[in-house]
Motif scaffolding. Structure first.
Motif, PDB file in Angstrom:
ATOM      1  N   LEU A 192       0.824  -1.201   0.000  1.00 53.96           N
ATOM      2  CA  LEU A 192       0.000   0.000   0.000  1.00 53.96           C
ATOM      3  C   LEU A 192       0.861   1.255   0.000  1.00 53.96           C
ATOM      4  O   LEU A 192       0.523   2.270  -0.636  1.00 53.96           O
ATOM      5  N   SER A 193       1.956   1.188   0.716  1.00 54.04           N
ATOM      6  CA  SER A 193       2.855   2.342   0.753  1.00 54.04           C
ATOM      7  C   SER A 193       3.427   2.627  -0.625  1.00 54.04           C
ATOM      8  O   SER A 193       3.547   3.779  -1.049  1.00 54.04           O
ATOM      9  N   ARG A 194       3.762   1.537  -1.347  1.00 54.69           N
ATOM     10  CA  ARG A 194       4.271   1.723  -2.697  1.00 54.69           C
ATOM     11  C   ARG A 194       3.190   2.244  -3.640  1.00 54.69           C
ATOM     12  O   ARG A 194       3.467   3.040  -4.545  1.00 54.69           O
ATOM     13  N   ALA A 195       1.935   1.741  -3.410  1.00 60.72           N
ATOM     14  CA  ALA A 195       0.852   2.139  -4.324  1.00 60.72           C
ATOM     15  C   ALA A 195       0.425   3.579  -4.117  1.00 60.72           C
ATOM     16  O   ALA A 195      -0.147   4.205  -5.023  1.00 60.72           O
ATOM     17  N   SER A 196       0.664   4.129  -2.916  1.00 55.11           N
ATOM     18  CA  SER A 196       0.218   5.498  -2.641  1.00 55.11           C
ATOM     19  C   SER A 196       0.906   6.498  -3.550  1.00 55.11           C
ATOM     20  O   SER A 196       0.327   7.527  -3.917  1.00 55.11           O
ATOM     21  N   ALA A 197       2.133   6.168  -3.936  1.00 57.78           N
ATOM     22  CA  ALA A 197       2.850   7.078  -4.826  1.00 57.78           C
ATOM     23  C   ALA A 197       2.212   7.109  -6.202  1.00 57.78           C
ATOM     24  O   ALA A 197       2.235   8.136  -6.891  1.00 57.78           O
ATOM     25  N   GLU A 198       1.652   5.956  -6.603  1.00 59.30           N
ATOM     26  CA  GLU A 198       1.028   5.889  -7.921  1.00 59.30           C
ATOM     27  C   GLU A 198      -0.355   6.524  -7.922  1.00 59.30           C
ATOM     28  O   GLU A 198      -0.899   6.833  -8.976  1.00 59.30           O
ATOM     29  N   LEU A 199      -0.968   6.656  -6.744  1.00 60.78           N
ATOM     30  CA  LEU A 199      -2.337   7.153  -6.664  1.00 60.78           C
ATOM     31  C   LEU A 199      -2.448   8.593  -7.138  1.00 60.78           C
ATOM     32  O   LEU A 199      -3.441   8.975  -7.774  1.00 60.78           O
ATOM     33  N   ALA A 200      -1.425   9.384  -6.834  1.00 59.25           N
ATOM     34  CA  ALA A 200      -1.463  10.783  -7.273  1.00 59.25           C
ATOM     35  C   ALA A 200      -1.526  10.866  -8.789  1.00 59.25           C
ATOM     36  O   ALA A 200      -2.287  11.663  -9.358  1.00 59.25           O
ATOM     37  N   THR A 201      -0.724  10.026  -9.440  1.00 59.63           N
ATOM     38  CA  THR A 201      -0.738  10.017 -10.905  1.00 59.63           C
ATOM     39  C   THR A 201      -2.107   9.602 -11.438  1.00 59.63           C
ATOM     40  O   THR A 201      -2.639  10.190 -12.390  1.00 59.63           O
ATOM     41  N   LEU A 202      -2.683   8.584 -10.790  1.00 58.20           N
ATOM     42  CA  LEU A 202      -4.008   8.121 -11.230  1.00 58.20           C
ATOM     43  C   LEU A 202      -5.063   9.190 -11.004  1.00 58.20           C
ATOM     44  O   LEU A 202      -5.989   9.351 -11.814  1.00 58.20           O
ATOM     45  N   ASN A 203      -4.942   9.940  -9.926  1.00 56.12           N
ATOM     46  CA  ASN A 203      -5.924  11.001  -9.660  1.00 56.12           C
ATOM     47  C   ASN A 203      -5.891  12.060 -10.753  1.00 56.12           C
ATOM     48  O   ASN A 203      -6.934  12.549 -11.209  1.00 56.12           O
ATOM     49  N   ALA A 204      -4.682  12.397 -11.161  1.00 57.34           N
ATOM     50  CA  ALA A 204      -4.564  13.395 -12.227  1.00 57.34           C
ATOM     51  C   ALA A 204      -5.183  12.881 -13.521  1.00 57.34           C
ATOM     52  O   ALA A 204      -5.913  13.593 -14.222  1.00 57.34           O
ATOM     53  N   ASP A 205      -4.924  11.601 -13.822  1.00 61.02           N
ATOM     54  CA  ASP A 205      -5.510  11.006 -15.027  1.00 61.02           C
ATOM     55  C   ASP A 205      -7.030  10.955 -14.934  1.00 61.02           C
ATOM     56  O   ASP A 205      -7.746  11.197 -15.907  1.00 61.02           O
ATOM     57  N   LEU A 206      -7.528  10.639 -13.723  1.00 61.28           N
ATOM     58  CA  LEU A 206      -8.972  10.542 -13.518  1.00 61.28           C
ATOM     59  C   LEU A 206      -9.657  11.890 -13.717  1.00 61.28           C
ATOM     60  O   LEU A 206     -10.740  11.980 -14.291  1.00 61.28           O
ATOM     61  N   GLU A 207      -9.015  12.945 -13.229  1.00 60.17           N
ATOM     62  CA  GLU A 207      -9.610  14.268 -13.415  1.00 60.17           C
ATOM     63  C   GLU A 207      -9.744  14.604 -14.890  1.00 60.17           C
ATOM     64  O   GLU A 207     -10.740  15.181 -15.327  1.00 60.17           O
ATOM     65  N   THR A 208      -8.738  14.188 -15.648  1.00 58.66           N
ATOM     66  CA  THR A 208      -8.810  14.429 -17.099  1.00 58.66           C
ATOM     67  C   THR A 208      -9.977  13.664 -17.722  1.00 58.66           C
ATOM     68  O   THR A 208     -10.744  14.197 -18.540  1.00 58.66           O
ATOM     69  N   ARG A 209     -10.105  12.423 -17.299  1.00 62.17           N
ATOM     70  CA  ARG A 209     -11.209  11.598 -17.860  1.00 62.17           C
ATOM     71  C   ARG A 209     -12.578  12.129 -17.425  1.00 62.17           C
ATOM     72  O   ARG A 209     -13.545  12.067 -18.180  1.00 62.17           O
ATOM     73  N   VAL A 210     -12.674  12.634 -16.187  1.00 59.94           N
ATOM     74  CA  VAL A 210     -13.950  13.177 -15.715  1.00 59.94           C
ATOM     75  C   VAL A 210     -14.364  14.369 -16.560  1.00 59.94           C
ATOM     76  O   VAL A 210     -15.545  14.538 -16.897  1.00 59.94           O
ATOM     77  N   GLU A 211     -13.389  15.187 -16.902  1.00 58.66           N
ATOM     78  CA  GLU A 211     -13.714  16.332 -17.756  1.00 58.66           C
ATOM     79  C   GLU A 211     -14.247  15.874 -19.110  1.00 58.66           C
ATOM     80  O   GLU A 211     -15.212  16.414 -19.637  1.00 58.66           O
TER      81      GLU A 211
END
Length: 852
Positions: A192-211
């Motif tokens: 989970l600690s390793r995945a948390s770093a990737e979550l920020a990147t996914l959030n940015a991608d998700l915001e793009t897709r939401v738009e």
């Protein structure tokens, strides 16, 4: 980075919790050890006390002073200690506790034995019997309680050791599992600690897709708006009224056509109860509940029904309602499609009027034409040249064919309208098959085909006799029609295990292909539909037969192999226990003094009850006398039309009583019907006025026939023919006059029929229903009020009679015949049947005149 630090703290907390858990398991549970030590100490103290008691007993025997005491109180103290030890430590299992209880029981028994041996030793010592005292003491030392106490201690230690080993194993296993679980938690937290770093990147991608998705939803919303507008346009242009109803039955929406149909605006209708708005108050409760049930249905299937509906101005109109639940989540919604079917009902009314016109205006003249041609063919106007006779025969045959076609079409219309009533009765299958063969024997002989009935176990079925014979006739005639010369057509009827009787019509014809079977039961369909086909027919017979069998709860099935013949089968419900039909009872009020009265003289209560029921059903007023004296008194008070006399009377000779009647002017001509075991009348009792001598057991038909003969005027049998069609009357009269012993009276309307019936007192009435003025129903109702109630009746009409109509059109013995389906021969046969006794008497009188 912040999320990574949070993950490290989570890992540290998880490791700390794991170490604390391991420490708890390493330390163990010290309270269990204390409990074990305390119980073991008490056991050892019990063993020590038991040994000290035995030593004091030995010291006492040797004459040495006791250190602790060996009296009864010492034994009681040991027993109390042993009983206290029954409360075992909780860590022992049930099985281990049972072992310890058994060990303590052994100790208590040994203690009791030691007590008894010590007392025995001391008693022997007191008596001076040293040897016996030594023996008792020796036994006490050999079976000492201290030994049993030692065994109890050993047993407990073994059990504790076993429990300790089990606890250790469990603790080790649990500790190992805890270590594995802790390791797994650590791995998960690290990941989970390793995945948390990737979550920020996914959030940015998700915001793009939401738009992007938002822009797509805007486009879809616009398309949805256009679609909704299109649907609204369709609803507004729909030819049916459409309303939306909620689960409580309140109107939510309605389209413009619904406003037009109910003549109400949407503002006035929304929120109101649909049933109260759309259904009139005069609607039957059952039909209203049917609509309400459809609005509550959760099946998801549409319900279609017809009902009268109400407009806002108070007028009503026939409507077809289609009710269905709207699919989807949330509160239940229902859609009702309302179609005004006023025009359809008008078309149906016109069609029914046309059918009624065809039934009366076409079938009646055709019946007259058929009858007239039959009379010509029978030679009523003299011998006809052979060529002319052939033309007459062709005309009669085609007239019958036209009548059958009209009947088939009208039958189909009634079946589709659900108006074909079945006259259900218990029927003998053998009789059905024989009646079918009887009508088709001529056709089969002409085709060179033999008919064979195969009826197993003489079963009975419940059904409409005429309709079932129509089905069998159609199937057998088709089988004969398509069978080669010399072939056989068999009708099988057998009782099946499911409580059904299966009919099978088996032929040896060319067979039917799979493709042809699909159109067998369609209207106007024949296997050979060409203009050059060799077999005649309208193609309606099988369609009608299938409809009749369907109304009986079954269906016709076909099995066929090309070149090997065909088998048509259908099944009907079997009747398990036959019950004889009983005529409706005649109320006391209906038996007025204006009807024929019969004096029944019998002392047999059972016979009297039988005669009362039989004669009352035929319309007679019954007076009973249980003795000859009582009957004489009744004859003085009133004059019956006839006497039914039982010769077995307790107060005198019945024949002597009849002789006395013949000697009195008032009763000299009184008709008498005698019931006796004898077969001939005695001498000197007025044989000329003795109507009949009927032997027992009673023959009901003969008794009724004898009474009708007794109450009629002398002379030929009188028949009243009532029909408004002159040609039909002439044909019927000509047929009846050929019987030779019948006098025929004619009436063209209801009033004339009633007047002639009262004047002539006919022996039989042939009545049409459709009459000017008083119709057939009114004529029968009037005749029922007088002496004509018991007159035999043949209803010969072109109208289709329901069961209720037939019950109303009933006098005495009654037959209902259809002009379209019954030939003049059947009519004459019914006349012969109902006038049988009168015709036979007339024939007998003619023969006697010839002999004299």
């Amino acid at each position: 980075m912040r999320q990574t630090r949070l993950s490290k703290r989570s890992v540290a907390l998880a490791v700390g919790a794991l170490l604390m858990l391991c420490g708890l398991f390493v330390v163990g549970r010290p309270w269990e050890m204390a409990q074990n030590d305390g119980y073991r100490t008490r056991l050892q103290q019990l063993r020590q006390a038991s040994a000290e008691l035995e030593q004091d007993a030995l010291r006492s025997r040797l004459g040495l002073p006791e250190l602790h005491g060996s009296d009864a109180s010492a034994f009681d103290a040991l027993e109390a200690r042993a009983q206290a030890l029954r409360e075992l430590p909780s860590f022992l299992s049930d099985e281990e506790q049972r072992v310890m209880h058994a060990s303590l029981e052994s100790y208590l028994r040994a203690l009791e034995d030691n007590r008894a041996l010590l007392e025995r030793s001391r008693d022997a010592q007191a008596r001076g019997e040293r040897r016996e005292a030594d023996v008792a003491m020796q036994a006490l030392l050999e079976r000492s309680a201290s030994t049993q106490a030692e065994r109890a201690v050993t047993t407990f230690l073994q059990l504790h050791e076993r429990a300790q080993r089990g606890n250790e194993r469990t603790r080790i296993v649990f500790f190992a599992v805890s270590l594995l679980l802790g390791g797994y938690v650590v791995v998960v937290l690290v990941r989970l600690s390793r995945a948390s770093a990737e979550l920020a990147t996914l959030n940015a991608d998700l915001e793009t897709r939401v738009e992007e998705r938002g822009r797509a939803l805007v486009r879809a919303s616009e398309e949805q708006r256009v679609s909704e507008a299109r649907k609204a346009a369709i609803l507004e242009a729909a030819p049916d009224g459409i309303v939306l109803v909620d689960e409580a039955g309140r109107l939510l929406e309605l389209n413009p056509m619904a406003e037009q149909v109910f003549r109400v605006t949407a503002g006035e209708a929304v929120g109101r109860d649909f049933l109260s708005l759309a259904l009139p108050a005069s609607l039957p409760a059952g039909q209203r509940e049917e609509v309400a049930a459809a609005l509550r249905s959760t099946s998801g299937h549409a319900t279609r029904l017809e009902s009268s509906c109400l407009r806002a101005d108070g007028s009503t109109f026939p409507a077809e309602l289609t009710l269905a639940r709207v699919p989807g989540t949330g509160p239940a919604r229902f859609t009702a499609f309302v179609r005004d079917i006023t025009e359809r009902k008008e078309v149906e009314r016109m069609k029914n009027e046309f059918i009624s016109t065809v039934s009366h205006e076409l079938r009646t003249p055709l019946t007259s034409i058929r009858g007239s041609l039959g009379l010509l063919e029978g030679g009523i106007v003299g011998e006809i040249p052979a060529e002319a006779l052939d033309m007459v025969r062709i005309a009669r045959t085609n007239t019958e064919r036209l009548i059958r076609l009209i009947n088939d079409i009208l039958d189909l219309e009634k079946m589709e309208a659900g108006k074909l009533e079945l006259k259900l009765a218990t029927l003998d299958v053998h009789e059905l098959v024989e009646a079918t063969f009887s009508g088709l024997k001529g056709m089969a002989d002409a085709a060179g085909v033999s008919l064979r009935p195969v009826v197993e176990a003489a079963p009975k079925v419940k059904g409409d006799r005429d309709r079932l014979i129509q089905v069998l006739t159609n199937l057998v005639s088709n089988a004969v029609k398509f069978s080669p010369a010399g072939a056989e057509v068999a009708v099988h009827a057998r009782l099946e295990g499911q409580g059904q009787v299966r009919f099978s019509v088996v032929d040896q014809g060319p067979g039917i292909s799979e493709e042809q079977r699909t159109k067998l039961f369609a209207r106007f369909q024949q296997l050979d539909g060409s203009d050059t086909r060799s077999k005649g027919g309208t193609g309606l017979g099988l369609a009608i037969s299938q409809a009749i069998v369907n109304q009986h709860g079954g269906g016709i099935e076909v099995e066929s192999v090309l070149g090997q013949g065909s088998t048509f089968t259908f099944a009907l419900e079997a009747v398990r226990s036959a019950s004889s039909g009983v005529h409706p009872a005649v109320t006391a009020a209906a038996l007025s003094a204006s009807r024929h009265s019969v004096l029944v003289v019998t002392a047999d209560a059972e016979l009297s009850s039988l005669l009362r029921g039989l004669l009352s059903q035929e319309g007679y007023r019954v007076v009973r006398a249980s003795s000859l004296a009582e009957s004489a008194k009744l004859l003085e008070e009133s004059s019956p039309d006839a006497v039914v006399l039982d010769t077995q009377m307790p107060d005198g000779q019945a024949l002597e009583w009849v002789r006395s009647l013949r000697e009195q002017p008032r009763t000299h001509e009184l008709p008498v019907v005698t019931l006796s075991g004898r077969s001939s009348v005695g001498e000197g009792v007025g044989a000329a006025l003795w109507v009949d001598w009927i032997s027992q057991p009673l023959e009901e038909a003969r008794l009724l026939s004898a009474l009708r003969h007794a109450m009629r005027r002398p002379g030929q049998a009188r028949v009243l023919v009532v029909d408004d069609d002159v040609a039909t009357r002439r044909v019927i009269c000509a047929r009846l006059e050929r019987l030779g012993a019948v006098q025929v009276f004619e009436a063209a309307d209801g009033e004339s029929a009633v007047e002639l019936a009262r004047e002539t007192r006919p022996d039989l009435i042939v009545l049409d229903v459709g009459l000017p003025g008083l119709d057939g129903f009114e004529v029968v109702d009037i005749l029922r009020q007088g002496r004509g109630r018991a007159t035999p009746l043949i209803v010969f009409t072109g109208r289709d009679l329901s069961r209720a109509d037939q019950r109303q059109l009933t006098l005495g013995m009654t037959r209902h015949l259809s002009k379209a389906r019954s030939s003049e021969e059947e009519l004459v046969a019914s006349v012969r049947e109902l006038l049988n006794e009168l015709l036979s008497r007339k024939d007998g009188e003619s023969e006697r005149r010839v002999v004299s």
